[in-house]
Design an enzyme around this catalytic site. Structure first.
Site, PDB file in Angstrom:
ATOM      1  N   GLY A  59     -39.839 -50.962  15.422  1.00  0.00           N
ATOM      2  CA  GLY A  59     -38.774 -50.373  14.606  1.00  0.00           C
ATOM      3  C   GLY A  59     -37.358 -50.620  15.075  1.00  0.00           C
ATOM      4  O   GLY A  59     -36.438 -50.732  14.262  1.00  0.00           O
ATOM      5  N   ASP A 106     -35.403 -46.557  17.158  1.00  0.00           N
ATOM      6  CA  ASP A 106     -34.847 -46.436  15.809  1.00  0.00           C
ATOM      7  C   ASP A 106     -34.615 -44.981  15.433  1.00  0.00           C
ATOM      8  O   ASP A 106     -33.571 -44.629  14.910  1.00  0.00           O
ATOM      9  CB  ASP A 106     -35.761 -47.139  14.785  1.00  0.00           C
ATOM     10  CG  ASP A 106     -37.242 -46.749  14.919  1.00  0.00           C
ATOM     11  OD1 ASP A 106     -37.577 -45.886  15.756  1.00  0.00           O
ATOM     12  OD2 ASP A 106     -38.058 -47.323  14.173  1.00  0.00           O
ATOM     13  N   ASP A 123     -38.131 -38.389  16.070  1.00  0.00           N
ATOM     14  CA  ASP A 123     -38.813 -37.507  15.112  1.00  0.00           C
ATOM     15  C   ASP A 123     -39.375 -36.319  15.891  1.00  0.00           C
ATOM     16  O   ASP A 123     -38.702 -35.315  16.055  1.00  0.00           O
ATOM     17  CB  ASP A 123     -39.884 -38.342  14.389  1.00  0.00           C
ATOM     18  CG  ASP A 123     -40.625 -37.585  13.318  1.00  0.00           C
ATOM     19  OD1 ASP A 123     -40.286 -36.423  13.057  1.00  0.00           O
ATOM     20  OD2 ASP A 123     -41.555 -38.149  12.712  1.00  0.00           O
ATOM     21  N   PHE A 128     -38.816 -38.801   5.336  1.00  0.00           N
ATOM     22  CA  PHE A 128     -39.337 -40.101   5.749  1.00  0.00           C
ATOM     23  C   PHE A 128     -38.412 -41.195   5.229  1.00  0.00           C
ATOM     24  O   PHE A 128     -38.149 -41.283   4.034  1.00  0.00           O
ATOM     25  CB  PHE A 128     -40.762 -40.309   5.225  1.00  0.00           C
ATOM     26  CG  PHE A 128     -41.388 -41.566   5.757  1.00  0.00           C
ATOM     27  CD1 PHE A 128     -41.898 -41.605   7.047  1.00  0.00           C
ATOM     28  CD2 PHE A 128     -41.427 -42.717   4.992  1.00  0.00           C
ATOM     29  CE1 PHE A 128     -42.452 -42.772   7.560  1.00  0.00           C
ATOM     30  CE2 PHE A 128     -41.977 -43.892   5.493  1.00  0.00           C
ATOM     31  CZ  PHE A 128     -42.495 -43.912   6.787  1.00  0.00           C
ATOM     32  N   VAL A 129     -37.896 -42.029   6.150  1.00  0.00           N
ATOM     33  CA  VAL A 129     -36.936 -43.070   5.767  1.00  0.00           C
ATOM     34  C   VAL A 129     -37.452 -44.458   6.165  1.00  0.00           C
ATOM     35  O   VAL A 129     -38.273 -44.583   7.081  1.00  0.00           O
ATOM     36  CB  VAL A 129     -35.554 -42.828   6.427  1.00  0.00           C
ATOM     37  CG1 VAL A 129     -34.921 -41.557   5.891  1.00  0.00           C
ATOM     38  CG2 VAL A 129     -35.654 -42.773   7.956  1.00  0.00           C
ATOM     39  N   ASP A 181     -40.196 -49.016   8.888  1.00  0.00           N
ATOM     40  CA  ASP A 181     -41.182 -49.489   7.909  1.00  0.00           C
ATOM     41  C   ASP A 181     -41.951 -48.369   7.242  1.00  0.00           C
ATOM     42  O   ASP A 181     -41.973 -47.234   7.723  1.00  0.00           O
ATOM     43  CB  ASP A 181     -42.211 -50.371   8.623  1.00  0.00           C
ATOM     44  CG  ASP A 181     -43.156 -49.536   9.495  1.00  0.00           C
ATOM     45  OD1 ASP A 181     -42.663 -48.786  10.346  1.00  0.00           O
ATOM     46  OD2 ASP A 181     -44.389 -49.617   9.297  1.00  0.00           O
ATOM     47  N   ARG A 240     -38.895 -53.254   6.283  1.00  0.00           N
ATOM     48  CA  ARG A 240     -38.048 -53.358   7.483  1.00  0.00           C
ATOM     49  C   ARG A 240     -36.785 -54.160   7.203  1.00  0.00           C
ATOM     50  O   ARG A 240     -35.761 -53.993   7.864  1.00  0.00           O
ATOM     51  CB  ARG A 240     -38.816 -54.036   8.630  1.00  0.00           C
ATOM     52  CG  ARG A 240     -40.005 -53.226   9.152  1.00  0.00           C
ATOM     53  CD  ARG A 240     -40.468 -53.807  10.489  1.00  0.00           C
ATOM     54  NE  ARG A 240     -41.799 -53.352  10.867  1.00  0.00           N
ATOM     55  CZ  ARG A 240     -42.056 -52.201  11.498  1.00  0.00           C
ATOM     56  NH1 ARG A 240     -41.077 -51.383  11.823  1.00  0.00           N
ATOM     57  NH2 ARG A 240     -43.302 -51.877  11.825  1.00  0.00           N
TER      58      ARG A 240
HETATM   59  P1  5GP Z   1     -41.681 -39.522  17.501  1.00  0.00           P
HETATM   60  O1  5GP Z   1     -42.528 -40.038  18.615  1.00  0.00           O
HETATM   61  O2  5GP Z   1     -40.279 -39.130  17.922  1.00  0.00           O
HETATM   62  O3  5GP Z   1     -42.362 -38.457  16.678  1.00  0.00           O
HETATM   63  O4  5GP Z   1     -41.555 -40.697  16.450  1.00  0.00           O
HETATM   64  C1  5GP Z   1     -40.798 -41.775  16.724  1.00  0.00           C
HETATM   65  C2  5GP Z   1     -41.362 -43.008  16.076  1.00  0.00           C
HETATM   66  O5  5GP Z   1     -42.020 -42.721  14.840  1.00  0.00           O
HETATM   67  C3  5GP Z   1     -40.216 -43.926  15.758  1.00  0.00           C
HETATM   68  O6  5GP Z   1     -40.093 -44.904  16.764  1.00  0.00           O
HETATM   69  C4  5GP Z   1     -40.614 -44.532  14.436  1.00  0.00           C
HETATM   70  O7  5GP Z   1     -41.291 -45.735  14.674  1.00  0.00           O
HETATM   71  C5  5GP Z   1     -41.562 -43.565  13.815  1.00  0.00           C
HETATM   72  N1  5GP Z   1     -40.888 -42.722  12.799  1.00  0.00           N
HETATM   73  C6  5GP Z   1     -40.512 -41.441  12.919  1.00  0.00           C
HETATM   74  N2  5GP Z   1     -39.929 -40.986  11.801  1.00  0.00           N
HETATM   75  C7  5GP Z   1     -39.934 -42.016  10.935  1.00  0.00           C
HETATM   76  C8  5GP Z   1     -39.458 -42.185   9.583  1.00  0.00           C
HETATM   77  O8  5GP Z   1     -38.892 -41.301   8.933  1.00  0.00           O
HETATM   78  N3  5GP Z   1     -39.645 -43.414   9.045  1.00  0.00           N
HETATM   79  C9  5GP Z   1     -40.263 -44.426   9.704  1.00  0.00           C
HETATM   80  N4  5GP Z   1     -40.382 -45.569   9.054  1.00  0.00           N
HETATM   81  N5  5GP Z   1     -40.719 -44.317  10.956  1.00  0.00           N
HETATM   82  C10 5GP Z   1     -40.551 -43.123  11.574  1.00  0.00           C
HETATM   83 MG    MG Z   2     -41.046 -46.802  16.458  1.00  0.00          MG
END
Ligand code: 5GP
Ligand code: MG
Length: 188
Positions: free
Chosen positions: A49, A105, A108, A157-158, A164, A170
């Site tokens: 990402g 990127d 979350d 969700f973006v 992606d 992407r």
């Molecule tokens: P975390 O581990 O912080 O929950 O999630 C981080 C990873 O989840 C990011 O590196 C990304 O790849 C993916 N991710 C989290 N939220 C989104 C979103 O809204 N859209 C997309 N496409 N990927 C996300």
């Molecule tokens: Mg990621």
């Protein structure tokens, strides 16, 4: 692809401007006397990402740098919520005893950045700073210390600019939300 977009959340112009600001700040923070020792860093983008964000960012940081690579899977296939982060590949030869800047990127749950941060420490990084383009409005993400944040966004969700859905979108230049029918159609 364009007609799958529900709403443009952040336009490519706003992204470009913010990336310039982040690059200026990172450069200043990694230039002596702000940084002890050499003005040299190792950049570790979390793939896939962060590849577009990191590519744009590092070309505006005029410091001596090396790159480490980490691939993490957290949203496998057609999932819309993190399924827990797994490191699926790494090349971290230039992390030991170095100042490292970890780039992702989007923050979350925060699980990915936490996991990679501790791996970089395990690899002997002298210091680890963190940079994310987007931070979602979620309690765990908001509570984490992140050194450089591009934009705060709502918990949606973006996709686009490297992010992606099931590996699609992407290459969209803006950060957008998708129409429900686009999500349904691309979920296979
Ligand atoms: P975390 O581990 O912080 O929950 O999630 C981080 C990873 O989840 C990011 O590196 C990304 O790849 C993916 N991710 C989290 N939220 C989104 C979103 O809204 N859209 C997309 N496409 N990927 C996300
Ligand atoms: Mg990621």
């Amino acid at each position: 692809m364009r007609h799958d977009i529900e709403r443009i959340l952040i336009s490519q112009d706003r992204i470009a401007q913010r990336v310039r600001e982040l690059a200026r700040q990172i450069t200043a923070d990694h230039t002596p006397p702000n940084l002890a020792g050499d003005a040299e860093i190792t950049i570790v983008p979390i793939l896939t990402g962060a590849f577009i964000f990191a590519g744009d960012l590092i070309r505006q940081i005029p410091l001596s740098m090396r790159i480490g690579i980490l691939t993490v899977s957290s949203y496998p296939g057609a999932s819309l919520r993190s399924q827990g982060s797994t490191v699926i590949g790494q090349q971290l030869a230039h992390v030991h005893d170095r100042h490292v800047l970890l780039i992702d990127d989007i923050l979350d749950s925060g699980g990915t950045v936490n996991l990679v941060h501790s791996q970089l420490k395990d690899h002997g990084a002298k210091s680890v700073k963190t940079c994310v383009l987007l931070r979602k409005d979620r309690p765990t993400a908001k509570a984490m210390h992140i050194d450089y944040v591009g934009f705060e966004i709502p918990d949606e969700f973006v996709v686009g600019y490297g992010l992606d859905y099931n590996d699609y979108y992407r290459n969209l230049p803006d950060i957008v939300t998708l129409k429900p029918e686009a999500i349904a159609r691309n979920s296979k």
